[in-house]
Design a protein around this motif. Sequence first.
Motif, PDB file in Angstrom:
ATOM      1  N   GLN A1122       0.821  -1.210   0.000  1.00 39.09           N
ATOM      2  CA  GLN A1122       0.000   0.000   0.000  1.00 39.09           C
ATOM      3  C   GLN A1122       0.853   1.257   0.000  1.00 39.09           C
ATOM      4  N   THR A1123       2.014   1.175   0.621  1.00 40.05           N
ATOM      5  CA  THR A1123       2.927   2.323   0.613  1.00 40.05           C
ATOM      6  C   THR A1123       3.487   2.559  -0.785  1.00 40.05           C
ATOM      7  N   ALA A1124       3.857   1.467  -1.446  1.00 37.66           N
ATOM      8  CA  ALA A1124       4.449   1.580  -2.791  1.00 37.66           C
ATOM      9  C   ALA A1124       3.416   1.978  -3.834  1.00 37.66           C
ATOM     10  N   PHE A1125       2.173   1.479  -3.679  1.00 35.96           N
ATOM     11  CA  PHE A1125       1.140   1.729  -4.677  1.00 35.96           C
ATOM     12  C   PHE A1125      -0.114   2.256  -3.983  1.00 35.96           C
ATOM     13  N   PRO A1126      -0.123   3.541  -3.646  1.00 32.95           N
ATOM     14  CA  PRO A1126      -1.276   4.120  -2.935  1.00 32.95           C
ATOM     15  C   PRO A1126      -2.569   3.902  -3.715  1.00 32.95           C
ATOM     16  N   GLY A1127      -3.607   3.616  -2.966  1.00 34.72           N
ATOM     17  CA  GLY A1127      -4.897   3.377  -3.599  1.00 34.72           C
ATOM     18  C   GLY A1127      -5.161   1.931  -3.934  1.00 34.72           C
ATOM     19  N   PHE A1128      -4.152   1.082  -3.757  1.00 34.92           N
ATOM     20  CA  PHE A1128      -4.308  -0.342  -4.043  1.00 34.92           C
ATOM     21  C   PHE A1128      -4.003  -1.157  -2.796  1.00 34.92           C
ATOM     22  N   SER A1129      -4.665  -2.296  -2.696  1.00 39.41           N
ATOM     23  CA  SER A1129      -4.387  -3.224  -1.599  1.00 39.41           C
ATOM     24  C   SER A1129      -4.361  -4.638  -2.168  1.00 39.41           C
ATOM     25  N   LEU A1130      -3.756  -5.539  -1.453  1.00 37.93           N
ATOM     26  CA  LEU A1130      -3.605  -6.903  -1.959  1.00 37.93           C
ATOM     27  C   LEU A1130      -4.937  -7.605  -2.152  1.00 37.93           C
ATOM     28  N   ASP A1131      -5.928  -7.278  -1.326  1.00 37.20           N
ATOM     29  CA  ASP A1131      -7.201  -7.974  -1.476  1.00 37.20           C
ATOM     30  C   ASP A1131      -7.897  -7.648  -2.791  1.00 37.20           C
ATOM     31  N   GLN A1132      -7.425  -6.607  -3.483  1.00 37.27           N
ATOM     32  CA  GLN A1132      -7.971  -6.294  -4.801  1.00 37.27           C
ATOM     33  C   GLN A1132      -7.498  -7.277  -5.871  1.00 37.27           C
ATOM     34  N   PHE A1133      -6.498  -8.081  -5.537  1.00 37.07           N
ATOM     35  CA  PHE A1133      -5.912  -8.973  -6.535  1.00 37.07           C
ATOM     36  C   PHE A1133      -6.043 -10.447  -6.132  1.00 37.07           C
ATOM     37  N   VAL A1134      -6.936 -10.711  -5.203  1.00 36.75           N
ATOM     38  CA  VAL A1134      -7.155 -12.094  -4.801  1.00 36.75           C
ATOM     39  C   VAL A1134      -7.773 -12.861  -5.967  1.00 36.75           C
ATOM     40  N   ASN A1135      -7.190 -13.981  -6.279  1.00 39.49           N
ATOM     41  CA  ASN A1135      -7.603 -14.789  -7.432  1.00 39.49           C
ATOM     42  C   ASN A1135      -8.906 -15.508  -7.122  1.00 39.49           C
ATOM     43  N   VAL A1136      -9.933 -15.235  -7.900  1.00 35.58           N
ATOM     44  CA  VAL A1136     -11.206 -15.932  -7.698  1.00 35.58           C
ATOM     45  C   VAL A1136     -11.475 -16.932  -8.815  1.00 35.58           C
ATOM     46  N   PHE A1137     -10.552 -17.012  -9.756  1.00 36.02           N
ATOM     47  CA  PHE A1137     -10.769 -17.882 -10.916  1.00 36.02           C
ATOM     48  C   PHE A1137      -9.565 -18.783 -11.079  1.00 36.02           C
ATOM     49  N   GLN A1138      -9.637 -19.935 -10.439  1.00 36.21           N
ATOM     50  CA  GLN A1138      -8.500 -20.864 -10.466  1.00 36.21           C
ATOM     51  C   GLN A1138      -8.981 -22.273 -10.743  1.00 36.21           C
ATOM     52  N   LEU A1139      -8.141 -23.046 -11.402  1.00 40.10           N
ATOM     53  CA  LEU A1139      -8.438 -24.462 -11.559  1.00 40.10           C
ATOM     54  C   LEU A1139      -8.452 -25.120 -10.180  1.00 40.10           C
ATOM     55  N   ARG A1140      -9.320 -26.089 -10.003  1.00 40.66           N
ATOM     56  CA  ARG A1140      -9.444 -26.739  -8.706  1.00 40.66           C
ATOM     57  C   ARG A1140      -8.161 -27.493  -8.362  1.00 40.66           C
ATOM     58  N   ASN A1141      -7.885 -27.490  -7.073  1.00 41.72           N
ATOM     59  CA  ASN A1141      -6.767 -28.277  -6.545  1.00 41.72           C
ATOM     60  C   ASN A1141      -5.420 -27.907  -7.158  1.00 41.72           C
ATOM     61  N   ARG A1142      -5.236 -26.629  -7.450  1.00 35.58           N
ATOM     62  CA  ARG A1142      -3.955 -26.201  -8.009  1.00 35.58           C
ATOM     63  C   ARG A1142      -3.229 -25.319  -6.995  1.00 35.58           C
ATOM     64  N   PHE A1143      -1.962 -25.603  -6.815  1.00 35.63           N
ATOM     65  CA  PHE A1143      -1.111 -24.743  -6.001  1.00 35.63           C
ATOM     66  C   PHE A1143      -0.057 -24.144  -6.921  1.00 35.63           C
ATOM     67  N   SER A1144       0.220 -22.896  -6.743  1.00 33.33           N
ATOM     68  CA  SER A1144       1.271 -22.250  -7.528  1.00 33.33           C
ATOM     69  C   SER A1144       1.611 -20.940  -6.858  1.00 33.33           C
ATOM     70  N   MET A1145       2.582 -20.251  -7.423  1.00 36.64           N
ATOM     71  CA  MET A1145       2.989 -18.990  -6.831  1.00 36.64           C
ATOM     72  C   MET A1145       1.965 -17.890  -7.053  1.00 36.64           C
ATOM     73  N   ASP A1146       1.031 -18.093  -7.990  1.00 32.69           N
ATOM     74  CA  ASP A1146       0.015 -17.070  -8.234  1.00 32.69           C
ATOM     75  C   ASP A1146      -1.394 -17.586  -7.975  1.00 32.69           C
ATOM     76  N   SER A1147      -1.507 -18.596  -7.134  1.00 39.63           N
ATOM     77  CA  SER A1147      -2.835 -19.140  -6.848  1.00 39.63           C
ATOM     78  C   SER A1147      -3.642 -18.230  -5.934  1.00 39.63           C
ATOM     79  N   VAL A1148      -2.995 -17.516  -5.052  1.00 38.59           N
ATOM     80  CA  VAL A1148      -3.710 -16.637  -4.126  1.00 38.59           C
ATOM     81  C   VAL A1148      -3.944 -15.274  -4.758  1.00 38.59           C
TER      82      VAL A1148
END
Length: 1627
Positions: A1122-1148
């Motif tokens: 939030q300090t680096a990118f004012p106006g944005f927070s991590l919860d804005q980028f939570v992945n809601v569209f993922q293949l089931r049972n997949r783990f990866s570095m961008d799954s969250v």
Amino acid sequence: MPSAVAKYSDKTLDLRQLQPTHLVTFDVVLRAVTFESPESVILNSLDPFLLQCRDLLVNPDPFSAASDKSEPTSKGTKDIVIRNILYSGITDTQIEDANKLATMFSLDPMETLRIVVQTCERIPSKHDPQVKKLKSKLPDDRQRCLREERLYIYAKMIFQERRTVIQLVMEMLNNKNNLDTTSTVRNLGRVLYSSVDYMTKIMDKLNDTFQLLMVGDFEPMDTLQEFATSEYDFEGLYYKEKLLYTVDLLRTLVELLFRNPELNNEVVVKWLNLMALTSFMSEVNSHLDLHETFTIMRSLSTLITILVLDVENDDPCYGSDSTTFSQINKIIIDTSNTNAISLYCWSLILLRKYYNVKVPNESSFILTETELAMHINDLNARCISLNIFKSFNDLVGILKNEFIYTAIISSVLYAALPVIPISNETVSLIVHVLKYCHNVVVERFFNNPDFEKFLVVARTKFPMALSPWLKLASINGQFALHEFDELKSLMTNMKLSDISAIYNIDNENSELVTVNKVVDIYPPFETNKKLSLMINANTKAKLLPSSTDEDEELVTFLHKYDGWTFVGRILENLSKCFDATDLEKSEATRDIINLFQSVLVNSTISEGRSVIERASAYTDNSDIIDIIFRIFEQSLHARSIQILVGIFSLLSALLPIMSDRVFPYLYKSSLFSHNDKEGMASNIFAAIELVNGDYPFSEELISFTKNLIIHTFKIGDSLSKMKSTVIKVFIEHLLALFEGFVHCRFLYVNQMMRMGSKILDIFAILVTSVHGIDKRVNSYVSDIFSDSVQRIVESFLVFSNDYSRTAVPLLKVIESLPTEYIEYKLNDISDLHDEWIAISLRFSSLIIDIRSLNDLPPSVFEKQLFTKSSLLVSAYAQYENIRYPILQLISSMVSSKWPEENTPSLLSYLGADHARILHYSIAADLMDSFVGSQLKLGIFDFICAVLKGKQEGLTVLFMSNKDIFESLESSKNDASTSTSACASHSLLELMKKNITEMEFNSNVVNFHFADALSLALNTWTSISEIDNDTNTVEALINRLQLVSNIDLHSSKDYVENCYRLKLGSKLANILALVLFSTQNEACRSLLSKVLTSPEFIKLLHTRFEIVDIGSRVQPEVEAEFQTAFPGFSLDQFVNVFQLRNRFSMDSVYDLRLMDRMFEDKEGWKHIREKVVAASVDWQLIDAQVASTKSFGALLTAFCRVKTDNLDTQFLNTATYLLKLNVIEESLSAPVYEERNELAFFICYSIFNGKTGDNCVNEAFKILEVCSDLLSSTNMNFLDGITSSNGTYRPILRILYFSLNVIKNHPSALVEKFSVLKNVFELAITKAARAILVELQNEAYLFKSKKDHKFKNMDKKLDDLQLILSILKIFMGINLPESSHMDIANAIESNDTVASLLSLYSFSNLIEVNEEHIFAQVSLMFIQEFMTIDIIARKFVASGLYYVLAESPISSFIKEGGLSVSHLPEYHKLWLNGLLPIFLTTLNQLGPESIPEVCLGIRIFYKQVVTCIEAWFRDSSSFTLSTAFVAETTLILLLNKTLLTFTTTEGLILPSTVVELGDVIPVLNTYEKQNDFADAINNLLKHPKFLRLRVVPSTIEEKKLIANKDGAFAAFAERLLADVRELKDYLG
């Protein structure tokens, strides 16, 4: 455990190798070798197979019939062995079909039979349901058609596999030096590369093919005459496959000859003779309808000719052999040769010879200098007449997708550098070739001294010769950037008369002149002479004669000037005199545009801005950006496609630098329609491209759209509204283009596929970016792209119309798969067709998933997909390389949400035949160990989708082998159920067998496999599929024990650990299911042995330990982000569209979206690493939670099975689990709860079992850790019990059972009294008070606000009853008197007495299930506490009897008349609460409590009278119940107790005497007591009557009385015995 998909090396851990089976095909082998991340286990295991195939690989005509092996296979053969692999279960029909095909196409019968057998594993023969009914001896057309269809499929698979063998050879050649593959692959590649014999064999095969293709007309093959009228085009298939095979052979030959030191004269001559036979492929052309295929063949043949001529080599292998040289010369210079490139190559070689002949020791060469010169001149003339430049450009256009091909083409130009003239044509050709070459090739050119000279000459002629230097400089953007920073010379032409007056001979260099006055040099196209470049006096120059005009001379001024300023002015001049028909101006415009584009793409933003500023320095009233926009508009209206293509590329390069200028321009540009005016993009498409069948403008517009969108993601300016509008317009145009694909004419089919792939890629980026996150949270993305995405989704997902125009191209792709897949390959030398098909399938899957994600109604597109599902299945069975995207699509289809009644049945749409094909194909892939990881994941996802997707029919087919269609047919015919043809292909059975293969797979694959197996066992009707199979259970156990820990060093380690834990979780779930349901003693014994082993106990403990870093990392990352990118927070980028049972570095978090938005921002790289770390941490926690729950379920199931004799060592596990909850911080709530629940279940199972009483020491340990846990901040016990929310209940239950075990060991209790005291204070006094205070607050709220709703009353009641149970055991412990004071102090310090009295006083306000249950609970607590005299005295002194008398709920009792049939709730309160308290008071406090007890009796005397007088009622109203007898007993006991304190004067009191008759008058005389006794005796004389008058007091008694069986008789007898005992309490 390291992943099996890691990069391969020869030092890989030595694992047991997989064994090739009858299912291994060359498609699978090719896939394994070509996969980007080769799977080490598969590659390792394939080595022996590849060595066995060596003879086949070195044969350029695999599977062809050999004279000594051409005998047909005999009928009756059941098994064959090929390359040490057994193929069994062969039928006579398969043999007959194989022999037929072998004869038709001259194939090896054994190989043909092998492929037929393998094909049948996936595509079983179709059943004709009418066959059994028809007994006619006439020819059956249906059977003939089925046979022809079968043979056609077999033929396709044979030809396809033959090409696959050649493609495998190519891959081995490509990997001959690749250390990331196996030594076997490398060695085979080297053997093939060095085999001259293999090269010549290929040429021989090509020779046969070319001769066939050169026949006047394609004569039908004699062996195919029988199928001349068939609906299946066997002949067409044969010739198309022949062409594809020829293309593959040519490609293989290119790989073989590229820089091959083994090239010799024999190979060279053999190839050129082959070219002579076909007149360098021109003779083949006239006999082919497939123009693109011929073009590919001719292009590859040209490459091979270049390679065999070895034009780059000063001393080729044939150079010193005059005979060979003469042969080659004769072939190439022959007039029939119209291949300009071969002529040009030979002219270079002859030119080299020409110069060598002049050397004395070369004078003996067969051709004289004159002859060489003549040949050279002739060849040059022919090259010009054949348009050599067009030939080169066409060749590059066809082969530009492969670096090796462009490198070969560039070698000709490289060899020609010493002699090539500088002209627009030659420079354009060099630039065009190098544009598609690898950087290594480009660098090689720039390092060539001849090319350096080339550059010098071009630079010197600038700007008089404008285009050559602009073109050459643009080859490399960085080169151009520095070159145009400062140009040092300028060439122009001047009249001799003008020159003579302005210069003097230079004093320092006589070859130069010095200008003696200022000279104005006007930039090119400066028509109005408004601006000039001023050459100052004393500037040096060089004079050169002009080759075009004797009155002019060329002057090169040695003057330094800013090249960018100069070029910028030229571009403005061109914009002022724009003329698309003027070739010179158009070319100059394109060259400058390309120069700017090349520089901006290859420079930094600051460098790019500098170039733009300098180019704008001398423009009129505008800058260079406006000029570019002006030229773009001019080009649009002039329809100058080449300039427009260049400007699109330039605009893409401008986006990172000046997007704030690009978007406003596009907003008002005439590119798209404005104010009802047609947009020029549509106009150009319809008027020019559609007519020509070539779409360069649209293709570049598509590429620009993607760049525009990608840049728009980047945060920066505030043009969101404008950006949204612009992008939507572009998307609208792309949708229109996509819709029109099926109606457009394409000269080049691969262009259509390329454009379609790009468009779908753009759509996918937008759709996943908007729907992949919560649109409500991330407004930045949704504000800009939501309109465009909505338009895309609406276009594909039409709900009401008959069809979606936009989806038609996708459906066409699916329709073409089984029949036209070969057509794609014929028109494309690259793998673009596979990419087009795959992206079409993936996008179809994506759009379906988006529909379900957004709860939209089912679309027409999806319904159409179901109707075409049989085509998808056919393609899945036939084409290995697109199986995964096909499975993805079908999985999405069956997983999508449909209205319950409208869910389509995939089985119904497939029909019997294609359902069996799907079943067989999936089974074959499950049985084939060499199937890659990606496809395995797809299979397991598909199985899960079917099981969860309401596809009951397909589930039955997959899981039980029961063919629904056969069953239906059998039932119609009243026949017994037929045996399914796929009886050996139960997917569940195959998955069970695959358990033993898990060691070869990565944890990723194994987890998905275990997930599918678990779901199958949970979904399918009978767990007996596995629980009677001890071998399978043992394999599962072994695999579970192999799931070991790994060290966590990187994010990849965390992801791998997630899969490892989830795998263990699924295996534990399966075993828990087996253990819970199995009745197989052997299976239970096996599981028991393992689960009680020390190794498993140790493993079990590790599964309940949580590594929790996420809760600490997350806040830090969030704050930094939030300090680096004012106006944005991590919860804005939570992945809601993922293949089931997949783990990866961008799954969250959606890292792709975040990269697009922030990648050019300072600090993003550092923050990104932290975001990834937080993501994998959370995933690891989730995996640990799942693991904890699963192992908890396994142990719970074990406890249920071993209820009576669970091993007491598990009490140590329970203690360990509770300790973890004490010491671990930042706990995951599910894990915390799971530990507590499991610990309780263990304690319950053991303490209630046979060995429970012997576990005193263990019980003390558990009691102690429970005490610590209740006191810990992790549990927050009092807050939890106050809110009725928490994980404390299992701990309270554990306390109950632990105390129950140790209550009979008072000596041990004394030693641990501090623990006991702490438990009492926390679990009883403080807990009870917390609940009571909360109840009091609720009551107060209810009084003040009548509509107040009570919260959690059921839970609070349960908690109080649980505490009461613990209290009862506590009070039953024989503690020393000294401890009573401590207990009393705990009660007093927590104000427990007042709280309980208060609860009773307002208990009338709170109802649970329409009962005032808390009144009863409060009295029961009071009764238990009063068993200790100190506490009893405290209650009495605190006004107990006053509260009992004055509480509103006592009012009904005071009125009397209560019974089990009248106000039973209050009767129960009197019976179980008040009367016991009266007795307890007397028993604990003796005579001193008599006043209070007597007061209580007087207050409730009416009810006492009601009870006693009820015994005197007449028979019609008399009833008998257990509650009535108990009430009477208590009253009599109370009376008797009072009598014990009676003297002759009356009751003994501290200061007075009370008459007994004043307390209970109804029993105050002996006469009354005798009357009461007589009444009872009288009743007892009539037992039958009494039995008839029995009424129930409880629900259980009501059921007992209703049955009137033996149980009731026993009950009635006990009740009568209780009545007889009443007399004992009298007098």
